[in-house]
Design an enzyme around this catalytic site. Structure first.
Site, PDB file in Angstrom:
ATOM      1  N   HIS A 164     -12.091  -1.819   1.578  1.00  0.00           N
ATOM      2  CA  HIS A 164     -11.144  -1.196   2.587  1.00  0.00           C
ATOM      3  C   HIS A 164     -11.928  -1.435   3.611  1.00  0.00           C
ATOM      4  CE1 HIS A 164      -9.783   2.659   4.602  1.00  0.00           C
ATOM      5  NE2 HIS A 164      -8.774   2.226   4.432  1.00  0.00           N
TER       6      HIS A 164
ATOM      7  N   GLU B 273      -1.465  -0.987  -4.011  1.00  0.00           N
ATOM      8  CA  GLU B 273      -2.502   0.156  -3.645  1.00  0.00           C
ATOM      9  C   GLU B 273      -2.032   1.656  -3.812  1.00  0.00           C
ATOM     10  OE1 GLU B 273      -4.316  -1.559  -0.120  1.00  0.00           O
ATOM     11  OE2 GLU B 273      -5.042   0.446   0.512  1.00  0.00           O
TER      12      GLU B 273
ATOM     13  N   ASP C  97       0.745  -1.195  -0.125  1.00  0.00           N
ATOM     14  CA  ASP C  97      -0.071  -0.174  -0.083  1.00  0.00           C
ATOM     15  C   ASP C  97       0.953   1.231  -0.015  1.00  0.00           C
ATOM     16  OD1 ASP C  97      -1.985   1.898   0.275  1.00  0.00           O
ATOM     17  OD2 ASP C  97      -2.588   1.229   2.486  1.00  0.00           O
TER      18      ASP C  97
ATOM     19  N   GLU D 161     -10.657   3.259  -1.880  1.00  0.00           N
ATOM     20  CA  GLU D 161     -10.761   3.513  -0.448  1.00  0.00           C
ATOM     21  C   GLU D 161     -11.356   5.081  -0.326  1.00  0.00           C
ATOM     22  OE1 GLU D 161      -7.134   2.118   1.314  1.00  0.00           O
ATOM     23  OE2 GLU D 161      -7.202   3.956   2.543  1.00  0.00           O
TER      24      GLU D 161
ATOM     25  N   HIS E  79      -0.198   4.255   0.139  1.00  0.00           N
ATOM     26  CA  HIS E  79      -1.142   5.214   0.848  1.00  0.00           C
ATOM     27  C   HIS E  79      -1.085   6.377   0.049  1.00  0.00           C
ATOM     28  CE1 HIS E  79      -2.153   5.426   5.338  1.00  0.00           C
ATOM     29  NE2 HIS E  79      -2.632   4.467   4.691  1.00  0.00           N
TER      30      HIS E  79
HETATM   31 MG   LIG Z   1      -4.856   1.897   1.953  1.00  0.00          MG
END
Ligand SMILES: [Mg+2]
Length: 392
Positions: free
Chosen positions: A301, A225, A199, A251, A201
């Protein structure tokens, strides 16, 4: 039958406040639970639920789509903003819980019955911010390898990690090497058959996300991700086209038309809709139908609390393109004091068997929730080395 009240029960659970929403009805003993946990915006969601209650208390709780339209479209502002979308989601999930209880069936039975025997889950390795270990990438890689082994020992066949550091819009090769060292260590630790996810972010720029993606592609990640901001649809599409690893995002997306744009431009192969932010089951099922048209997988998510988890699992048993569910299993030791759940988790493989109780199959203990009152989340301020603002 009428909605008589909408209550909010906030429960502080280590990293975040769980925001539970209880919709009460005129039918004795009939209520539904929803969740609208939104880190760093708890008070905003509580206020937004109160605003929406003015609109729908007194209405028939069985008219879920009608109430969703009211909450989304009335009072001038549409419900796309994440705070109101989260409040709508929480109420919508509670209304579906009520619908299941009225039908005396689990929610997934209301949507055509179970489409699979079990739902696979994955965990998050945690382990803090990679930047804190930035100067010692070798030790950092060992830390990721150890965490990966622990997840597999815990029964998981898939896990996610934040092995990509925060970077400025353009940086040299040091962060790329650091990320690759961590992913290599995890792959070497767990072997070829465990699914590893990374991820980002949404912290890299598209240019950096592409470099991370290319460097990590040989390690056979299950998905990659948020390699850049979700608003950068063309950036996500560029990265998804350039690497073999499927790109995941969604998400932070709360607008049906934004999901459509992501899918139409093939900006992802995995849609991580969050049922507690995207408009609950009512809108989530529309997102899933859109994804189905593009043959895009669903992997919701779900780092929040137990109502979110129950909702994400009910959804999983009803959606054919659903591949895996994020779960949190070790956030607070008193989790099981607060909730009783209708589904069962098999430790080997961490697979979940379907809930057999009505609605979401959960009940919350309000006395236990009261033991953990609201506390502000830890303030996070992220800056790059030159003092400019970075992404959390
Ligand atoms: Mg995430």
């Amino acid at each position: 039958m009428k909605i008589t009240a909408i209550q909010v029960h906030v429960c502080h659970a280590r990293m975040r406040n769980w925001v539970f929403v209880k919709v009460l009805t005129s039918e004795p003993g009939l209520w539904g639970w929803g969740e609208g946990t939104l880190e760093w915006h708890t008070r905003g969601v509580v206020g937004s639920v109160e605003d929406l209650a003015d609109l729908i208390v007194g209405e028939d709780p069985r008219r879920i789509e009608h109430l969703w339209q009211m909450m989304h479209r009335q009072h001038f502002w549409h419900g796309h903003g994440v705070v109101r979308a989260t409040a709508i989601s929480a109420i919508d999930i509670a209304l579906w819980d009520i619908a299941g209880k009225i039908a005396n069936q689990p929610c997934h039975q209301l949507w055509g019955g179970a489409v699979r025997d079990y739902v696979r889950t994955y965990c998050h390795l945690g382990g803090g911010r990679m930047e804190d270990f930035y100067e010692t990438p070798v030790d950092n890689a060992k830390r990721f390898g150890d965490l990966a082994l622990a997840a597999v020992a815990d029964g998981f066949t898939a896990f996610k990690s934040m092995a990509v550091p925060s970077t400025m819009p353009l940086e040299g090769q040091q962060p790329i090497r650091a990320a690759e060292a961590c992913v290599r260590a995890m792959r070497e630790a767990v072997g070829p058959d465990i699914d590893i996810m990374v991820d980002c972010h949404a912290r890299p720029s598209p240019a950096m996300g592409l470099q991370f993606g290319k460097a990590l592609d040989p390690y056979g990640l299950y998905f990659f991700e948020e390699p850049c901001w979700p608003e950068s649809v063309e950036g996500l599409a560029m990265i998804n086209a350039a690497i073999t690893t499927p790109v995941a995002t969604g998400e932070r997306v709360t607008r049906l038309s934004d999901f459509r744009d992501l899918f139409a431009r093939r900006a992802c192969d995995v849609c991580q809709l969050d049922l507690t932010h995207c408009g609950g089951f009512t809108e989530g099922r529309r997102v899933a139908a859109l994804a189905e048209a593009y043959r895009i997988a669903l992997a919701p998510h779900n780092p929040q609390g137990p109502v979110s988890t129950a909702a994400s699992l009910e959804f999983g048993f009803s959606q054919p393109s659903y591949i895996i569910c994020e779960t949190v299993h070790a956030d607070v030791p008193w989790r099981s004091d607060v909730v009783t759940e209708g589904f069962t988790v098999e430790r080997k493989g961490r697979i979940v068997r379907a809930n057999t109780k009505p609605g979401l199959g959960i009940e919350l203990n309000e006395a236990e929730i009261k033991k953990h009152p609201f506390q502000p989340e830890t303030v996070q301020r992220v800056f790059h080395r030159d003092g400019s603002v970075g992404d959390w």
